[in-house]
Design a protein around this motif. Structure first.
Motif, mmCIF file in Angstrom:
data_model
loop_
_atom_site.group_PDB
_atom_site.id
_atom_site.type_symbol
_atom_site.label_atom_id
_atom_site.label_comp_id
_atom_site.label_asym_id
_atom_site.label_seq_id
_atom_site.Cartn_x
_atom_site.Cartn_y
_atom_site.Cartn_z
ATOM 1 N N GLY A 68 -4.446 15.016 -8.511
ATOM 2 C CA GLY A 68 -4.364 15.327 -9.932
ATOM 3 C C GLY A 68 -3.795 14.184 -10.749
ATOM 4 N N VAL A 69 -4.264 12.960 -10.467
ATOM 5 C CA VAL A 69 -3.780 11.772 -11.169
ATOM 6 C C VAL A 69 -4.901 11.225 -12.051
ATOM 7 N N LYS A 70 -4.556 10.816 -13.276
ATOM 8 C CA LYS A 70 -5.539 10.312 -14.228
ATOM 9 C C LYS A 70 -5.888 8.849 -13.939
ATOM 10 N N VAL A 71 -7.096 8.473 -14.337
ATOM 11 C CA VAL A 71 -7.556 7.093 -14.135
ATOM 12 C C VAL A 71 -6.655 6.068 -14.832
ATOM 13 N N PRO A 72 -6.241 6.261 -16.090
ATOM 14 C CA PRO A 72 -5.354 5.266 -16.709
ATOM 15 C C PRO A 72 -4.056 5.051 -15.931
ATOM 16 N N GLU A 73 -3.562 6.107 -15.301
ATOM 17 C CA GLU A 73 -2.345 5.976 -14.497
ATOM 18 C C GLU A 73 -2.612 5.149 -13.243
ATOM 19 N N SER A 104 0.826 -1.207 0.000
ATOM 20 C CA SER A 104 0.000 0.000 0.000
ATOM 21 C C SER A 104 0.861 1.259 0.000
ATOM 22 N N ASP A 105 1.969 1.222 0.733
ATOM 23 C CA ASP A 105 2.868 2.383 0.745
ATOM 24 C C ASP A 105 3.518 2.587 -0.621
ATOM 25 N N ILE A 106 3.887 1.483 -1.271
ATOM 26 C CA ILE A 106 4.476 1.572 -2.609
ATOM 27 C C ILE A 106 3.466 2.157 -3.593
ATOM 28 N N ILE A 107 2.230 1.677 -3.509
ATOM 29 C CA ILE A 107 1.176 2.173 -4.400
ATOM 30 C C ILE A 107 0.957 3.670 -4.195
ATOM 31 N N ILE A 108 0.898 4.084 -2.944
ATOM 32 C CA ILE A 108 0.686 5.508 -2.648
ATOM 33 C C ILE A 108 1.829 6.348 -3.200
ATOM 34 N N LEU A 109 3.048 5.873 -3.038
ATOM 35 C CA LEU A 109 4.209 6.602 -3.568
ATOM 36 C C LEU A 109 4.148 6.701 -5.093
ATOM 37 N N GLU A 110 3.752 5.620 -5.739
ATOM 38 C CA GLU A 110 3.669 5.645 -7.201
ATOM 39 C C GLU A 110 2.552 6.580 -7.668
ATOM 40 N N ILE A 111 1.437 6.576 -6.948
ATOM 41 C CA ILE A 111 0.352 7.509 -7.288
ATOM 42 C C ILE A 111 0.835 8.948 -7.135
ATOM 43 N N GLN A 112 1.524 9.217 -6.044
ATOM 44 C CA GLN A 112 2.041 10.567 -5.814
ATOM 45 C C GLN A 112 3.025 10.972 -6.918
ATOM 46 N N GLY A 113 3.710 9.990 -7.485
ATOM 47 C CA GLY A 113 4.654 10.275 -8.567
ATOM 48 C C GLY A 113 3.975 10.777 -9.842
ATOM 49 N N PHE A 114 2.701 10.447 -10.009
ATOM 50 C CA PHE A 114 1.938 10.921 -11.162
ATOM 51 C C PHE A 114 1.166 12.213 -10.856
ATOM 52 N N VAL A 174 -6.252 7.788 -4.333
ATOM 53 C CA VAL A 174 -5.766 6.622 -3.585
ATOM 54 C C VAL A 174 -6.939 5.709 -3.245
ATOM 55 N N ARG A 175 -8.066 6.296 -2.843
ATOM 56 C CA ARG A 175 -9.262 5.489 -2.570
ATOM 57 C C ARG A 175 -9.738 4.787 -3.842
ATOM 58 N N LEU A 176 -9.691 5.500 -4.970
ATOM 59 C CA LEU A 176 -10.112 4.898 -6.229
ATOM 60 C C LEU A 176 -9.198 3.731 -6.605
ATOM 61 N N ALA A 177 -7.915 3.878 -6.348
ATOM 62 C CA ALA A 177 -6.992 2.763 -6.584
ATOM 63 C C ALA A 177 -7.377 1.559 -5.716
ATOM 64 N N GLY A 178 -7.746 1.827 -4.463
ATOM 65 C CA GLY A 178 -8.199 0.756 -3.581
ATOM 66 C C GLY A 178 -9.445 0.070 -4.125
#
Length: 237
Positions: free
Chosen positions: A43-48, A5-15, A76-80
């Protein structure tokens, strides 16, 4: 140990794209008194988001999914949610599916905007209840809670796709005079989907209920009608 989950959050923040944040805040109505009040965006897109979750959904635990769903950030919630849908759909047996449905219901307070509902309700709750008693959906529809009501309505999309219309129209009838635009659109959308598959059933429902329907709901319901029939209904309102 680093959690997925921490890795996912970091990657989301990267976009993250700050230039899109203001647009998302307006689009998802995050102002005071609006339905998404206080929601935060990266400010992250759905495809990302889909690109990220595709890598990790198989190995992530329920505990870590909950961490994503508890995030103040919408993306992040949407990724979940995307991961949870995959977990449910790829479950090996009914027991696993039921566990993910229970998890979804236990955490539905995180499903608190229309895209979160629409991405999950038909594919989890609708799929699960398709061949089971649907009392829960009627309870959600009568709850008076905006997102629970949209979950109830959108869950029926799964039934509609399988040409089972009765519960969708019964829940639409419960919500037929709802004052909130988001519910009006959801109800109209589901009536339209019924009519797309069985025009007579859709028209018969509208003939019974058009007088009580807000104009927004009616417009959504008749959007795909041929022009003559569409105008006939519009002229009544």
């Amino acid at each position: 140990m680093t959690l997925l989950s921490d890795i996912i959050i970091l990657e989301i923040q990267g976009f993250s794209d700050p230039s899109k944040v203001v647009f998302h805040q307006k689009f998802f109505k995050t102002g005071i008194g609006e339905y998404g009040e206080g929601d935060q965006f990266l400010g992250v897109k759905v495809p990302e988001l889909r690109q990220i979750t595709k890598k990790y959904w198989k190995d992530i635990t329920a505990f870590e999914i909950k961490k994503l769903l508890d995030s103040p950030y919408h993306e992040v919630r949407l990724a979940g949610i995307f991961i949870l849908v995959q977990k449910y759909e790829k479950s090996k047996n009914e027991k696993e599916k039921e566990a993910w449905v229970d998890f979804y219901l236990d955490n539905k307070s995180a499903v608190n905007n229309w895209d979160l509902v629409d991405s999950s309700a038909p594919r989890i709750l609708g799929a699960w209840l398709h061949d089971k008693p649907k009392d829960l959906l009627y309870d959600l529809a009568r709850s008076g809670k905006l997102w629970d009501q949209r979950i109830a309505m959108l869950s029926t999309f799964y039934f509609i796709r399988n040409h089972h219309f009765e519960d969708a129209l019964a829940i639409a009838e419960i919500l037929i005079q709802h004052s909130e635009d988001l519910i009006q659109k959801a109800v109209g959308w589901m009536i339209r989907e019924v009519a797309n598959r069985d025009l007579k059933t859709g028209v018969d429902f509208l003939e019974l209920h058009w007088k009580k329907m807000p104009r927004t709901m009616l417009r959504y319901a008749i959007e795909k009608f041929d022009e003559e029939l569409r105008q006939e209904f519009l002229k009544r309102k």
